[in-house]
Scaffold this active site. Structure first.
Site, short mmCIF file in Angstrom:
data_model
loop_
_atom_site.label_atom_id
_atom_site.label_comp_id
_atom_site.label_asym_id
_atom_site.label_seq_id
_atom_site.Cartn_x
_atom_site.Cartn_y
_atom_site.Cartn_z
N SER A 31 31.36 6.17 -4.69
CA SER A 31 32.41 6.33 -3.72
C SER A 31 31.96 7.26 -2.59
O SER A 31 30.93 7.02 -1.96
CB SER A 31 33.69 6.84 -4.40
OG SER A 31 34.79 6.81 -3.52
N GLU A 37 30.24 -1.82 -1.87
CA GLU A 37 31.53 -1.95 -2.54
C GLU A 37 32.56 -1.18 -1.74
O GLU A 37 32.22 -0.34 -0.92
CB GLU A 37 31.46 -1.40 -3.97
CG GLU A 37 31.09 0.07 -4.08
CD GLU A 37 32.26 1.03 -3.91
OE1 GLU A 37 33.41 0.62 -4.14
OE2 GLU A 37 32.02 2.20 -3.56
N HIS A 74 34.63 0.73 -7.54
CA HIS A 74 35.84 1.36 -8.09
C HIS A 74 36.43 0.45 -9.15
O HIS A 74 37.54 -0.07 -9.02
CB HIS A 74 36.84 1.63 -6.98
CG HIS A 74 36.41 2.67 -6.01
ND1 HIS A 74 35.41 2.47 -5.07
CD2 HIS A 74 36.82 3.95 -5.83
CE1 HIS A 74 35.25 3.56 -4.35
NE2 HIS A 74 36.10 4.47 -4.79
#
Length: 313
Positions: free
Chosen positions: A110, A209, A279
């Site tokens: 992230s 992502e 995630h």
């Protein structure tokens, strides 16, 4: 998993809001035989961040200090936002001297992507996209897939992973490409374009992502990478998890599949979908800066990963 691994917590971004999650994560690491250090990183608070920018940068720079015993794993507590704050304050030369070639694993995902990009570009350090304390180790029920792949990867000189591409992905071209593996959160990648922290990687395999981003936002960010010339320098683009978005009637059929069908002929490089990373509960551990061989045929894809730091068995 081998016993008595030293895990040092680092918190370059947000603070964990749930103490129970932190306790579960630390407890599970200890149950696995790990010694957990720097637990105070989970307790710092400064606005929405896990401490001031100076505190969070010092935590990373401490890894470069000669008197500091290197951990086996430096594990990010969580993502959120804030890693960009620490980038100008890191001692990249010292980190390179101390950590290059060291059997130490630096891991997170992230917002952690910003730190990974800077450490590669400025210090040549290979890090890992993978589980974090709060999101993964502290989950109510940790993913066996995530945990097994994490420990297997960081204790092996090479690892092979396979997956099935998205069911609605109609591209079935055979792909065989090799290059430097890099990437992570798509928003963080785009946020550092044009800065001294964006990796200058040619002939690479880029994986991305994101979460809670509508397909048109994903397309916009991929266009940014395309129009800036980043995608043209890569051998392939691999798409991970993009969950959390919601379509409306206004989209009128414009979904992820339609977006991909539009982008494929424009970007001009192979695109492979379905990578278990992001995630999501079940995620791979991927070496940012390692060597990867990507193969795809029909609805199956695989990566052979090597040339990354790993812990001796």
């Amino acid at each position: 998993m081998p016993k008595s691994r030293v895990v040092e917590l680092i918190a370059p971004s947000g603070y964990p809001p749930d103490e129970a999650v932190v306790s579960r994560g630390i407890g599970r690491l200890e149950q696995a035989g790990c010694v957990v250090r720097n637990i105070e990183a989970t307790q710092r608070r400064y606005q929405r961040f896990a401490g001031t920018p100076a505190q969070r940068a010092a935590e990373i720079n401490r890894l470069a200090q000669a008197g500091h015993m290197l951990p086996d794993v430096a594990l990010a507590v969580r993502g959120g936002y804030g890693a960009v704050h620490v980038l100008p304050a890191l001692d990249y030369d010292a980190l390179r001297r101390r950590l290059a070639g060291a059997p130490m694993v630096l891991v997170g995902h992230s917002d952690f992507t910003a730190l990974q990009m800077a450490l590669w570009q400025r210090a040549g350090l290979t890090t890992f996209g993978g589980p974090m304390l709060a999101y993964d180790f502290g989950a109510p029920t940790p993913s066996e897939f995530t945990m097994a792949h994490f420990w297997r990867t960081i204790t092996s000189p090479t690892v092979t992973v396979s997956w099935t591409v998205w069911p609605d992905d109609t591209s079935r071209k055979n792909i065989d490409a090799e290059g430097r593996l890099w990437g992570g959160n798509l928003a963080m990648l785009c946020s550092l374009l044009g800065t001294p922290y964006f990796p200058d990687i040619a002939g690479g395999i880029l994986f991305v992502e994101d979460i809670n981003e509508h397909p048109f936002r994903i397309e916009r960010m991929l266009y940014q990478l395309h129009l800036s010339g980043v995608l043209a320098r890569q051998r392939a683009l691999v798409l991970g998890d993009f969950s959390g978005h919601r379509l409306t009637d206004y989209d009128n059929g414009y979904n992820f599949s339609a977006m991909l069908a539009h982008l494929r002929p424009i970007v001009g490089i192979p695109i492979v979908t379905g990578l278990p990373f992001g995630h999501c509960e079940n995620k791979l551990t991927l070496p940012f800066g390692g060597l990867a061989r990507l193969r795809a045929q029909g609805d199956q894809a695989s990566l052979v990963l090597s040339q990354y730091p790993y812990l001796p068995s």
